[in-house]
Motif scaffolding. Structure first.
Motif, PDB file in Angstrom:
ATOM      1  N   LEU A 101       0.855  -1.177   0.000  1.00 56.74           N
ATOM      2  CA  LEU A 101       0.000   0.000   0.000  1.00 56.74           C
ATOM      3  C   LEU A 101       0.890   1.226   0.000  1.00 56.74           C
ATOM      4  N   ILE A 102       0.581   2.153  -0.897  1.00 61.33           N
ATOM      5  CA  ILE A 102       1.327   3.406  -0.970  1.00 61.33           C
ATOM      6  C   ILE A 102       0.319   4.545  -0.969  1.00 61.33           C
ATOM      7  N   ALA A 103       0.507   5.492  -0.083  1.00 57.25           N
ATOM      8  CA  ALA A 103      -0.347   6.671  -0.026  1.00 57.25           C
ATOM      9  C   ALA A 103       0.480   7.863  -0.480  1.00 57.25           C
ATOM     10  N   VAL A 104       0.019   8.525  -1.510  1.00 54.91           N
ATOM     11  CA  VAL A 104       0.727   9.691  -2.030  1.00 54.91           C
ATOM     12  C   VAL A 104      -0.175  10.905  -1.807  1.00 54.91           C
ATOM     13  N   PRO A 105       0.206  11.781  -0.871  1.00 56.19           N
ATOM     14  CA  PRO A 105      -0.651  12.928  -0.584  1.00 56.19           C
ATOM     15  C   PRO A 105      -0.581  14.000  -1.662  1.00 56.19           C
ATOM     16  N   LYS A 106      -1.732  14.488  -2.038  1.00 58.22           N
ATOM     17  CA  LYS A 106      -1.869  15.636  -2.941  1.00 58.22           C
ATOM     18  C   LYS A 106      -0.972  15.541  -4.168  1.00 58.22           C
ATOM     19  N   ALA A 107      -1.198  14.518  -4.975  1.00 59.43           N
ATOM     20  CA  ALA A 107      -0.412  14.356  -6.200  1.00 59.43           C
ATOM     21  C   ALA A 107      -1.318  14.568  -7.412  1.00 59.43           C
ATOM     22  N   SER A 108      -0.765  15.203  -8.432  1.00 57.78           N
ATOM     23  CA  SER A 108      -1.533  15.424  -9.654  1.00 57.78           C
ATOM     24  C   SER A 108      -1.624  14.121 -10.441  1.00 57.78           C
ATOM     25  N   GLY A 109      -2.493  14.098 -11.426  1.00 55.89           N
ATOM     26  CA  GLY A 109      -2.646  12.911 -12.271  1.00 55.89           C
ATOM     27  C   GLY A 109      -1.357  12.555 -12.988  1.00 55.89           C
ATOM     28  N   ARG A 110      -0.622  13.566 -13.428  1.00 61.49           N
ATOM     29  CA  ARG A 110       0.650  13.332 -14.118  1.00 61.49           C
ATOM     30  C   ARG A 110       1.670  12.706 -13.170  1.00 61.49           C
ATOM     31  N   LYS A 111       1.752  13.238 -11.954  1.00 64.02           N
ATOM     32  CA  LYS A 111       2.702  12.701 -10.979  1.00 64.02           C
ATOM     33  C   LYS A 111       2.344  11.250 -10.633  1.00 64.02           C
ATOM     34  N   MET A 112       1.057  10.965 -10.473  1.00 62.14           N
ATOM     35  CA  MET A 112       0.622   9.598 -10.165  1.00 62.14           C
ATOM     36  C   MET A 112       0.981   8.647 -11.306  1.00 62.14           C
ATOM     37  N   ASP A 113       0.850   9.112 -12.543  1.00 62.27           N
ATOM     38  CA  ASP A 113       1.193   8.274 -13.691  1.00 62.27           C
ATOM     39  C   ASP A 113       2.693   7.992 -13.720  1.00 62.27           C
ATOM     40  N   LEU A 114       3.529   8.991 -13.392  1.00 60.05           N
ATOM     41  CA  LEU A 114       4.979   8.779 -13.334  1.00 60.05           C
ATOM     42  C   LEU A 114       5.346   7.769 -12.242  1.00 60.05           C
ATOM     43  N   ILE A 115       4.698   7.883 -11.086  1.00 55.89           N
ATOM     44  CA  ILE A 115       4.949   6.934  -9.997  1.00 55.89           C
ATOM     45  C   ILE A 115       4.545   5.529 -10.428  1.00 55.89           C
ATOM     46  N   ARG A 116       3.382   5.405 -11.069  1.00 54.76           N
ATOM     47  CA  ARG A 116       2.912   4.099 -11.547  1.00 54.76           C
ATOM     48  C   ARG A 116       3.923   3.477 -12.505  1.00 54.76           C
ATOM     49  N   LYS A 117       4.450   4.272 -13.426  1.00 51.52           N
ATOM     50  CA  LYS A 117       5.433   3.766 -14.385  1.00 51.52           C
ATOM     51  C   LYS A 117       6.728   3.338 -13.689  1.00 51.52           C
ATOM     52  N   LYS A 118       7.170   4.136 -12.711  1.00 55.94           N
ATOM     53  CA  LYS A 118       8.388   3.779 -11.974  1.00 55.94           C
ATOM     54  C   LYS A 118       8.196   2.485 -11.185  1.00 55.94           C
ATOM     55  N   LEU A 119       7.020   2.305 -10.596  1.00 54.39           N
ATOM     56  CA  LEU A 119       6.732   1.071  -9.860  1.00 54.39           C
ATOM     57  C   LEU A 119       6.767  -0.145 -10.790  1.00 54.39           C
ATOM     58  N   HIS A 120       6.128  -0.009 -11.961  1.00 53.71           N
ATOM     59  CA  HIS A 120       6.142  -1.107 -12.934  1.00 53.71           C
ATOM     60  C   HIS A 120       7.565  -1.451 -13.340  1.00 53.71           C
ATOM     61  N   LYS A 121       8.384  -0.420 -13.589  1.00 50.49           N
ATOM     62  CA  LYS A 121       9.769  -0.662 -13.993  1.00 50.49           C
ATOM     63  C   LYS A 121      10.559  -1.319 -12.861  1.00 50.49           C
ATOM     64  N   CYS A 122      10.373  -0.820 -11.655  1.00 47.16           N
ATOM     65  CA  CYS A 122      11.081  -1.358 -10.487  1.00 47.16           C
ATOM     66  C   CYS A 122      10.794  -2.853 -10.313  1.00 47.16           C
ATOM     67  N   PHE A 123       9.545  -3.246 -10.433  1.00 48.17           N
ATOM     68  CA  PHE A 123       9.175  -4.654 -10.272  1.00 48.17           C
ATOM     69  C   PHE A 123       9.601  -5.481 -11.482  1.00 48.17           C
ATOM     70  N   LYS A 124       9.487  -4.895 -12.683  1.00 51.77           N
ATOM     71  CA  LYS A 124       9.872  -5.618 -13.902  1.00 51.77           C
ATOM     72  C   LYS A 124      11.372  -5.921 -13.896  1.00 51.77           C
ATOM     73  N   ASP A 125      12.179  -4.985 -13.376  1.00 54.06           N
ATOM     74  CA  ASP A 125      13.630  -5.204 -13.293  1.00 54.06           C
ATOM     75  C   ASP A 125      13.973  -6.411 -12.436  1.00 54.06           C
ATOM     76  N   GLU A 126      13.103  -6.760 -11.505  1.00 57.21           N
ATOM     77  CA  GLU A 126      13.321  -7.904 -10.620  1.00 57.21           C
ATOM     78  C   GLU A 126      12.568  -9.150 -11.077  1.00 57.21           C
ATOM     79  N   GLY A 127      11.937  -9.073 -12.271  1.00 56.12           N
ATOM     80  CA  GLY A 127      11.209 -10.219 -12.804  1.00 56.12           C
ATOM     81  C   GLY A 127       9.853 -10.434 -12.153  1.00 56.12           C
ATOM     82  N   LEU A 128       9.284  -9.369 -11.601  1.00 56.10           N
ATOM     83  CA  LEU A 128       7.993  -9.463 -10.931  1.00 56.10           C
ATOM     84  C   LEU A 128       6.965  -8.587 -11.626  1.00 56.10           C
ATOM     85  N   LYS A 129       5.700  -8.867 -11.372  1.00 52.93           N
ATOM     86  CA  LYS A 129       4.612  -8.054 -11.905  1.00 52.93           C
ATOM     87  C   LYS A 129       3.896  -7.377 -10.747  1.00 52.93           C
TER      88      LYS A 129
END
Length: 189
Positions: free
Chosen positions: A26-54
């Motif tokens: 669970l990650i809570a991001v206070p007061k983030a714009s839609g663009r910032k949330m999309d960047l975080i989502r992409k970074k999370l996907h990349k972080c997990f993909k680098d480790e062979g996880l989804k």
């Protein structure tokens, strides 16, 4: 793996807003714009993909279920959560379990429900299914709301000694003092 992933995530998110328990995060991001949330989502996907996880990332949620709690940010409440068609099942009061377990079952359930209910109304709405399961298991005690009065636990000082305990398996049908006999054998050999 979880601590390693939390460490990697902390490079782009503040650690106090992230939590992980086994395979639930669970990650809570206070007061983030839609663009910032999309960047975080992409970074999370990349972080997990680098480790062979989804990972499945859901953004812009105001109400979410995490483990056994439903968190509602719209009104700041939290309440117990159960998966659909999931009914609690408890040990019967006449089962072959240690007396301390049978005596403390209802208080443990009551304490847990109190800790994951934000107020008395939420508690009373949630306790019905647990009360019925306890009744089916032969427990007649009633669950009740207790206002939380938790205070920080004092830290223990010093180091604990390494003590080896012998805990024999429990059975009500055993009348022999197993521990005493065990120590006699140790002295003999």
């Amino acid at each position: 793996v979880g601590l390693y992933l939390l460490h990697k995530i902390s490079s782009f998110l503040e650690p106090q807003y992230t939590g992980l328990y086994r395979d639930d995060g669970l990650i809570a991001v206070p007061k983030a714009s839609g663009r910032k949330m999309d960047l975080i989502r992409k970074k999370l996907h990349k972080c997990f993909k680098d480790e062979g996880l989804k990972i499945i990332v859901q953004t812009d949620l105001l109400v979410t279920d995490f483990l056994d709690v439903t968190l509602d940010l719209t009104n700041g409440t939290y309440k117990p959560y159960r998966k659909p068609n999931d009914t609690p099942l408890y040990i019967h009061k006449d089962s072959n379990h240690p007396p301390s377990i049978k005596e403390n079952l209802v208080p443990m359930i009551n304490n847990r429900l109190n800790s994951i209910s934000s107020n008395e109304t939420v508690f009373n709405d949630s306790k019905i299914i647990y009360q019925e399961a306890l009744k089916k298991s032969g427990h007649n005690e009633h669950l009740h709301w207790k206002q939380s009065t938790s205070s920080p636990q004092p830290k223990r000082q010093g180091r604990r000694r390494a003590i080896i305990w012998f805990n024999p398996p429990f059975s009500e049908s055993v009348t022999t003092k197993i521990g005493k006999e065990f120590f006699k054998l140790l002295e003999k050999h």
